[in-house]
Design a protein around this motif. Structure first.
Motif, PDB file in Angstrom:
ATOM      1  N   UNK B  42       0.844  -1.192   0.000  1.00  0.00           N
ATOM      2  CA  UNK B  42       0.000   0.000   0.000  1.00  0.00           C
ATOM      3  C   UNK B  42       0.883   1.247   0.000  1.00  0.00           C
ATOM      4  N   UNK B  43       0.281   2.373  -0.251  1.00  0.00           N
ATOM      5  CA  UNK B  43       1.032   3.602  -0.477  1.00  0.00           C
ATOM      6  C   UNK B  43       1.858   4.009   0.746  1.00  0.00           C
ATOM      7  N   UNK B  44       1.224   3.969   1.927  1.00  0.00           N
ATOM      8  CA  UNK B  44       1.953   4.381   3.128  1.00  0.00           C
ATOM      9  C   UNK B  44       3.140   3.474   3.418  1.00  0.00           C
ATOM     10  N   UNK B  45       2.958   2.204   3.146  1.00  0.00           N
ATOM     11  CA  UNK B  45       4.068   1.271   3.370  1.00  0.00           C
ATOM     12  C   UNK B  45       5.263   1.608   2.478  1.00  0.00           C
ATOM     13  N   UNK B  46       4.980   1.907   1.231  1.00  0.00           N
ATOM     14  CA  UNK B  46       6.050   2.309   0.316  1.00  0.00           C
ATOM     15  C   UNK B  46       6.742   3.564   0.850  1.00  0.00           C
ATOM     16  N   UNK B  47       5.942   4.520   1.267  1.00  0.00           N
ATOM     17  CA  UNK B  47       6.503   5.779   1.766  1.00  0.00           C
ATOM     18  C   UNK B  47       7.397   5.537   2.983  1.00  0.00           C
ATOM     19  N   UNK B  48       6.955   4.650   3.871  1.00  0.00           N
ATOM     20  CA  UNK B  48       7.757   4.359   5.066  1.00  0.00           C
ATOM     21  C   UNK B  48       9.052   3.648   4.711  1.00  0.00           C
ATOM     22  N   UNK B  49       8.938   2.592   3.933  1.00  0.00           N
ATOM     23  CA  UNK B  49      10.119   1.806   3.582  1.00  0.00           C
ATOM     24  C   UNK B  49      11.149   2.668   2.854  1.00  0.00           C
ATOM     25  N   UNK B  50      10.689   3.498   1.959  1.00  0.00           N
ATOM     26  CA  UNK B  50      11.623   4.291   1.167  1.00  0.00           C
ATOM     27  C   UNK B  50      11.920   5.653   1.796  1.00  0.00           C
ATOM     28  N   UNK B  51      11.336   5.904   2.950  1.00  0.00           N
ATOM     29  CA  UNK B  51      11.564   7.172   3.654  1.00  0.00           C
ATOM     30  C   UNK B  51      11.269   8.372   2.756  1.00  0.00           C
ATOM     31  N   UNK B  52      10.095   8.320   2.191  1.00  0.00           N
ATOM     32  CA  UNK B  52       9.644   9.412   1.330  1.00  0.00           C
ATOM     33  C   UNK B  52       8.295   9.911   1.826  1.00  0.00           C
ATOM     34  N   UNK B  53       7.905  11.103   1.375  1.00  0.00           N
ATOM     35  CA  UNK B  53       6.590  11.615   1.739  1.00  0.00           C
ATOM     36  C   UNK B  53       5.508  10.833   0.995  1.00  0.00           C
ATOM     37  N   UNK B  54       4.329  10.802   1.589  1.00  0.00           N
ATOM     38  CA  UNK B  54       3.202  10.139   0.940  1.00  0.00           C
ATOM     39  C   UNK B  54       2.926  10.779  -0.411  1.00  0.00           C
ATOM     40  N   UNK B  72      -3.506  -1.637  -9.176  1.00  0.00           N
ATOM     41  CA  UNK B  72      -3.813  -1.628  -7.749  1.00  0.00           C
ATOM     42  C   UNK B  72      -5.180  -2.252  -7.512  1.00  0.00           C
ATOM     43  N   UNK B  73      -5.378  -2.631  -6.263  1.00  0.00           N
ATOM     44  CA  UNK B  73      -6.696  -3.100  -5.848  1.00  0.00           C
ATOM     45  C   UNK B  73      -7.023  -2.392  -4.535  1.00  0.00           C
ATOM     46  N   UNK B  74      -8.286  -2.125  -4.322  1.00  0.00           N
ATOM     47  CA  UNK B  74      -8.694  -1.419  -3.109  1.00  0.00           C
ATOM     48  C   UNK B  74      -9.157  -2.410  -2.037  1.00  0.00           C
ATOM     49  N   UNK B  75      -8.831  -2.091  -0.802  1.00  0.00           N
ATOM     50  CA  UNK B  75      -9.323  -2.863   0.338  1.00  0.00           C
ATOM     51  C   UNK B  75      -9.671  -1.833   1.410  1.00  0.00           C
ATOM     52  N   UNK B  76     -10.923  -1.470   1.454  1.00  0.00           N
ATOM     53  CA  UNK B  76     -11.330  -0.406   2.368  1.00  0.00           C
ATOM     54  C   UNK B  76     -10.727   0.903   1.932  1.00  0.00           C
ATOM     55  N   UNK B  77     -10.033   1.572   2.848  1.00  0.00           N
ATOM     56  CA  UNK B  77      -9.430   2.857   2.519  1.00  0.00           C
ATOM     57  C   UNK B  77      -8.070   2.685   1.847  1.00  0.00           C
ATOM     58  N   UNK B  78      -7.599   1.454   1.874  1.00  0.00           N
ATOM     59  CA  UNK B  78      -6.230   1.206   1.442  1.00  0.00           C
ATOM     60  C   UNK B  78      -6.140   0.718   0.000  1.00  0.00           C
ATOM     61  N   UNK B  79      -5.157   1.224  -0.712  1.00  0.00           N
ATOM     62  CA  UNK B  79      -4.897   0.749  -2.075  1.00  0.00           C
ATOM     63  C   UNK B  79      -3.618  -0.072  -2.081  1.00  0.00           C
ATOM     64  N   UNK B  80      -3.721  -1.276  -2.631  1.00  0.00           N
ATOM     65  CA  UNK B  80      -2.548  -2.137  -2.738  1.00  0.00           C
ATOM     66  C   UNK B  80      -2.037  -2.128  -4.169  1.00  0.00           C
TER      67      UNK B  80
END
Lengths: 102, 102
Positions: B42-54, B72-80
């Motif tokens: 998901x987007x936030x995970x990428x941002x965390x792992x790569x130490x970048x802003x959302x 991507x696929x949606x799961x609730x508020x989250x996009x994978x």
DNA sequence: CATACATATGAACATATGCTCATATATAAT
DNA sequence: ATTATATATGAGCATATGTTCATATGTATG
């Protein structure tokens, strides 16, 4: 100081990979490298075939030389350039093939 | 109007190839694509792992989406997000392998 | 050595690119 | 409905990139 920005790829690797692809990302360099992959050429010939200024070609060759992607030999006043990196040519040709067949 | 700038390559091919390599030329996108080639994220995970802003991640994903390199696929508020272009991943991995073994 | 030819190089300029900041949109929960 | 969370998006800005123009360098030839 972090030595890696990514858990799996070294930052050095990322920089190297980025640099390879940056070279291949410019249409002018694509044409130059593709041309040189087919035949050894002198600078003016490249400029004529690609309809570019001698200066623009020379600047690009300078970059390709620094990255050791091309080499040259002198014959009198003329410099003959040719490819010097099989791997980069391989990546280029794969992308060309893929683009042409889709 | 010239339909080709090069005797052997169509200008359309050159543009396509250039675009593929432009995507792969940026360190941030290299990291994102490599990460997504290993696991759906998901987007936030990428941002965390790569130490970048959302926002920065989202902008890049937007570009990769437009070029159909990721899906991507949606799961609730989250996009994978995950990779959607084997060929581009193949080019990336070849460059990584080559860089790591030289 | 003066000139011509082939190529290289530095500076300047215009465009492209990737980020940040602020804000918008979408979905879920209270 | 209001609020919170996840993601997207537009504008602005700073840097990178590729070209042109002017000039320099290197080599052969008269």
């Amino acid at each position: 100081m972090k030595t890696e920005d990514h858990s799996f790829l070294k930052s050095e690797t990322i920089e190297n990979v980025s640099q390879i692809f940056k070279v291949l990302a410019d249409p002018t360099r694509i044409k130059i490298l593709y041309l040189l992959s087919q035949e050894e050429c002198n600078v003016n010939h490249i400029a004529e075939v690609l309809e570019m200024s001698q200066s623009a070609v020379s600047h690009q060759l300078s970059m390709l030389r620094n990255l050791r992607l091309v080499k040259y030999r002198r014959e009198g006043k003329t410099l003959f350039y040719s490819c010097d990196d099989e791997h980069v040519i391989s990546l280029l040709k794969q992308a060309i093939d893929h683009s042409e067949h889709h």
